[in-house]
Design an enzyme around this catalytic site. Structure first.
Site, PDB file in Angstrom:
ATOM      1  N   LYS A   1     -39.604 -16.887  22.001  1.00  0.00           N
ATOM      2  CA  LYS A   1     -39.486 -17.494  20.665  1.00  0.00           C
ATOM      3  C   LYS A   1     -38.234 -16.926  20.013  1.00  0.00           C
ATOM      4  O   LYS A   1     -37.816 -15.800  20.321  1.00  0.00           O
ATOM      5  CB  LYS A   1     -40.719 -17.132  19.822  1.00  0.00           C
ATOM      6  CG  LYS A   1     -41.027 -18.134  18.750  1.00  0.00           C
ATOM      7  CD  LYS A   1     -41.823 -19.303  19.301  1.00  0.00           C
ATOM      8  CE  LYS A   1     -42.162 -20.322  18.247  1.00  0.00           C
ATOM      9  NZ  LYS A   1     -42.999 -21.394  18.755  1.00  0.00           N
TER      10      LYS A   1
ATOM     11  N   GLY B   1     -49.588 -34.941   9.248  1.00  0.00           N
ATOM     12  CA  GLY B   1     -48.137 -35.014   9.534  1.00  0.00           C
ATOM     13  C   GLY B   1     -47.911 -35.696  10.866  1.00  0.00           C
ATOM     14  O   GLY B   1     -48.649 -36.615  11.238  1.00  0.00           O
TER      15      GLY B   1
ATOM     16  N   VAL C   1     -48.349 -34.787  14.059  1.00  0.00           N
ATOM     17  CA  VAL C   1     -49.444 -34.737  15.037  1.00  0.00           C
ATOM     18  C   VAL C   1     -50.696 -35.412  14.465  1.00  0.00           C
ATOM     19  O   VAL C   1     -51.335 -36.241  15.130  1.00  0.00           O
ATOM     20  CB  VAL C   1     -49.761 -33.277  15.437  1.00  0.00           C
ATOM     21  CG1 VAL C   1     -50.911 -33.256  16.438  1.00  0.00           C
ATOM     22  CG2 VAL C   1     -48.541 -32.591  16.030  1.00  0.00           C
TER      23      VAL C   1
ATOM     24  N   TYR D   1     -51.096 -37.706  12.360  1.00  0.00           N
ATOM     25  CA  TYR D   1     -50.955 -39.167  12.291  1.00  0.00           C
ATOM     26  C   TYR D   1     -51.346 -39.818  13.631  1.00  0.00           C
ATOM     27  O   TYR D   1     -52.108 -40.774  13.675  1.00  0.00           O
ATOM     28  CB  TYR D   1     -49.494 -39.490  11.928  1.00  0.00           C
ATOM     29  CG  TYR D   1     -49.144 -40.944  11.832  1.00  0.00           C
ATOM     30  CD1 TYR D   1     -49.416 -41.670  10.686  1.00  0.00           C
ATOM     31  CD2 TYR D   1     -48.506 -41.585  12.899  1.00  0.00           C
ATOM     32  CE1 TYR D   1     -49.070 -43.012  10.584  1.00  0.00           C
ATOM     33  CE2 TYR D   1     -48.157 -42.927  12.810  1.00  0.00           C
ATOM     34  CZ  TYR D   1     -48.433 -43.636  11.655  1.00  0.00           C
ATOM     35  OH  TYR D   1     -48.088 -44.960  11.562  1.00  0.00           O
TER      36      TYR D   1
HETATM   37  P1  NAD Z   1     -45.775 -31.705  10.146  1.00  0.00           P
HETATM   38  O1  NAD Z   1     -44.932 -30.830   9.296  1.00  0.00           O
HETATM   39  O2  NAD Z   1     -45.267 -33.045  10.552  1.00  0.00           O
HETATM   40  O3  NAD Z   1     -47.189 -31.966   9.432  1.00  0.00           O
HETATM   41  C1  NAD Z   1     -47.884 -30.996   8.748  1.00  0.00           C
HETATM   42  C2  NAD Z   1     -48.588 -31.719   7.612  1.00  0.00           C
HETATM   43  O4  NAD Z   1     -49.441 -30.784   6.952  1.00  0.00           O
HETATM   44  C3  NAD Z   1     -47.646 -32.283   6.553  1.00  0.00           C
HETATM   45  O5  NAD Z   1     -47.916 -33.658   6.350  1.00  0.00           O
HETATM   46  C4  NAD Z   1     -47.941 -31.440   5.318  1.00  0.00           C
HETATM   47  O6  NAD Z   1     -47.789 -32.152   4.116  1.00  0.00           O
HETATM   48  C5  NAD Z   1     -49.384 -31.062   5.559  1.00  0.00           C
HETATM   49  N1  NAD Z   1     -49.846 -29.896   4.819  1.00  0.00           N
HETATM   50  C6  NAD Z   1     -49.182 -28.772   4.473  1.00  0.00           C
HETATM   51  N2  NAD Z   1     -49.974 -27.943   3.779  1.00  0.00           N
HETATM   52  C7  NAD Z   1     -51.191 -28.549   3.705  1.00  0.00           C
HETATM   53  C8  NAD Z   1     -52.421 -28.189   3.129  1.00  0.00           C
HETATM   54  N3  NAD Z   1     -52.582 -27.036   2.494  1.00  0.00           N
HETATM   55  N4  NAD Z   1     -53.462 -29.043   3.249  1.00  0.00           N
HETATM   56  C9  NAD Z   1     -53.321 -30.228   3.891  1.00  0.00           C
HETATM   57  N5  NAD Z   1     -52.155 -30.621   4.460  1.00  0.00           N
HETATM   58  C10 NAD Z   1     -51.119 -29.795   4.365  1.00  0.00           C
HETATM   59  O7  NAD Z   1     -46.164 -30.814  11.416  1.00  0.00           O
HETATM   60  P2  NAD Z   1     -46.700 -31.328  12.823  1.00  0.00           P
HETATM   61  O8  NAD Z   1     -45.561 -31.474  13.757  1.00  0.00           O
HETATM   62  O9  NAD Z   1     -47.637 -32.437  12.625  1.00  0.00           O
HETATM   63  O10 NAD Z   1     -47.487 -30.021  13.314  1.00  0.00           O
HETATM   64  C11 NAD Z   1     -48.719 -29.671  12.728  1.00  0.00           C
HETATM   65  C12 NAD Z   1     -49.131 -28.302  13.245  1.00  0.00           C
HETATM   66  O11 NAD Z   1     -49.235 -28.342  14.671  1.00  0.00           O
HETATM   67  C13 NAD Z   1     -48.141 -27.189  12.934  1.00  0.00           C
HETATM   68  O12 NAD Z   1     -48.845 -25.998  12.723  1.00  0.00           O
HETATM   69  C14 NAD Z   1     -47.328 -27.069  14.224  1.00  0.00           C
HETATM   70  O13 NAD Z   1     -46.800 -25.771  14.388  1.00  0.00           O
HETATM   71  C15 NAD Z   1     -48.385 -27.359  15.258  1.00  0.00           C
HETATM   72  N6  NAD Z   1     -47.847 -27.895  16.501  1.00  0.00           N
HETATM   73  C16 NAD Z   1     -47.119 -29.040  16.473  1.00  0.00           C
HETATM   74  C17 NAD Z   1     -46.621 -29.561  17.666  1.00  0.00           C
HETATM   75  C18 NAD Z   1     -45.826 -30.851  17.678  1.00  0.00           C
HETATM   76  O14 NAD Z   1     -45.641 -31.412  18.762  1.00  0.00           O
HETATM   77  N7  NAD Z   1     -45.363 -31.346  16.535  1.00  0.00           N
HETATM   78  C19 NAD Z   1     -46.863 -28.904  18.879  1.00  0.00           C
HETATM   79  C20 NAD Z   1     -47.642 -27.733  18.868  1.00  0.00           C
HETATM   80  C21 NAD Z   1     -48.123 -27.249  17.668  1.00  0.00           C
END
Ligand code: NAD
Length: 366
Positions: free
Chosen positions: A96, A198, A200, A202
């Protein structure tokens, strides 16, 4: 350009004499600190373990309180990547990087190119990728100085946005967990709450709706909520209420550390499976709290491994079928973890980590 490359223990001893024992116990192979005054770049890269292959992991851009917090984050997250790759059966290690954000600054092309040049010096032992506050476009700038970068746009031959496959992996993990808890893996009629709709969340909501689950969603962003209600039938719940909503499955898909000694007592569900990284605020305490409440928790690094599975195809170009196969294999791995944990009455996170370590150890022993 200033580069400090030292053995991990000497770095820790000289910089954090009071924390050295704590930090050294994490078993990292290499920690590298890098700065460049001209671009304002200040980065730390942590390589946790490369027994299975080169370390892969995202680079985040974040305004840390101090360098110690940034180091703590690098150590914690790179270790998690080792476990994620190992348990998903991938031949990669865990790494990381953090780019320490100075107040009010943004990522510039010059800074990203410098970061790329630095990553290049590590000779492929660490392969960087998008993470919090870094995007596929940032990877394009990093790729101008190194080939040790993944998460590039599909138009440039990269694996594109991994969110869809991350969601698919969470969905597979959910089905396995439901099978373990209820004896059948159908999600039809199950009440599932997604906290964070967000990228994921969605995709996940759509997969669950297709299977006739009853889906509740919460987010602090009205636009995200509107986007999902336009494409499928979900019920919106206030963000602060979803955690105590009567559910079969609670899916944390926003930030880390949302399962803690304040929220776990409020949970009103049988299962927790979600995409967020580092869901347990205190791994030891919160794993036990969930167990005590008889809530089946599928460890985050297993449930969200679909993202990594998707990204590493850039390093070993294979068919999209392989991504699907590997993601669907998470089903059996989940069942194995949950079964072992149930038989030994231990927290699932502890069991999953042990299995990940065992795979690495077996290679070390040969
Ligand atoms: P993203 O930023 O697109 O979505 C996160 C969503 O959470 C946003 O819509 C935000 O408004 C919402 N949010 C923030 N605080 C909140 C709260 N207190 N209550 C409710 N909603 C809240 O992120 P993502 O890419 O969808 O990833 C989501 C999680 O999964 C993160 O922790 C990320 O590290 C993890 N993750 C993502 C991936 C990936 O492929 N994108 C892979 C592994 C892990």
């Amino acid at each position: 350009m200033k580069i400090i490359e030292q053995s991990f223990s000497s770095y820790i001893f000289s910089n954090y004499p009071n924390d050295s024992t704590h930090f050294s116990q994490k078993g990292h192979e290499q920690v590298v600190y890098f700065q460049d005054e001209a671009t304002g770049l200040q980065a730390i890269v942590g390589i946790h373990d490369t027994t299975l292959g080169p370390a892969v992991g995202g680079v985040r851009f974040f305004e840390y309180q101090n360098e110690r917090d940034a180091l703590k984050d690098v150590l914690r997250l790179s270790r998690g990547m080792t476990y994620k790759a190992s348990i998903a059966g991938l031949d990669f290690g865990g790494g990381k990087a953090v780019l320490i954000q100075k107040k009010g600054t943004t990522l510039t092309e010059a800074l990203l190119r410098k970061y790329g040049a630095f990553i290049d010096r590590l000779g492929g032992h660490y392969i960087t990728a998008p993470d919090y506050n870094t995007t596929m476009d940032h990877m394009v700038d990093i790729a101008k100085s190194t080939r040790h970068v993944i998460g590039l746009p599909a138009a440039l031959g990269g694996s594109g946005d991994p969110s869809g496959n991350t969601a698919y992996g969470v969905y597979i993990a959910m089905k396995a967990t439901v099978k373990q808890a209820f004896g059948t893996d159908s999600l039809a009629g199950k009440k599932i709450g997604i906290a964070g709709i967000g990228k994921v969340g969605y995709h996940l909501a759509q997969l669950l709706c297709q299977e006739q689950a009853i889906v509740y969603v919460a987010d602090i962003c009205a636009k995200r909520l509107q986007a999902i209600t336009e494409v499928c039938k979900v019920e919106v719940v206030a963000a602060e209420r979803l955690c105590s909503w009567p559910l079969d499955i609670y899916a944390p898909c926003a930030l880390g550390a949302t399962l803690n000694n304040e929220t776990i007592p409020m949970l009103h569900c049988a299962i927790v499976v979600g995409a967020a990284n580092n869901q347990l605020a205190d791994q030891d305490r919160d794993g036990k709290l969930l167990l005590k409440k008889s809530i089946v928790y599928t460890p985050d690094f297993l449930a969200n491994a679909g993202g990594l599975i998707n990204a590493v195809t850039e390093l070993e170009p294979k068919s999209q079928n392989l991504v699907k196969q590997r993601t669907e294999a998470l089903y059996t791995i989940c069942l194995d973890v949950l079964d072992k944990a149930a038989k030994t009455a231990r927290p699932t996170q502890e069991v999953a980590e042990e299995m990940a370590i065992q795979r690495i150890q077996s290679i070390k022993n040969t």
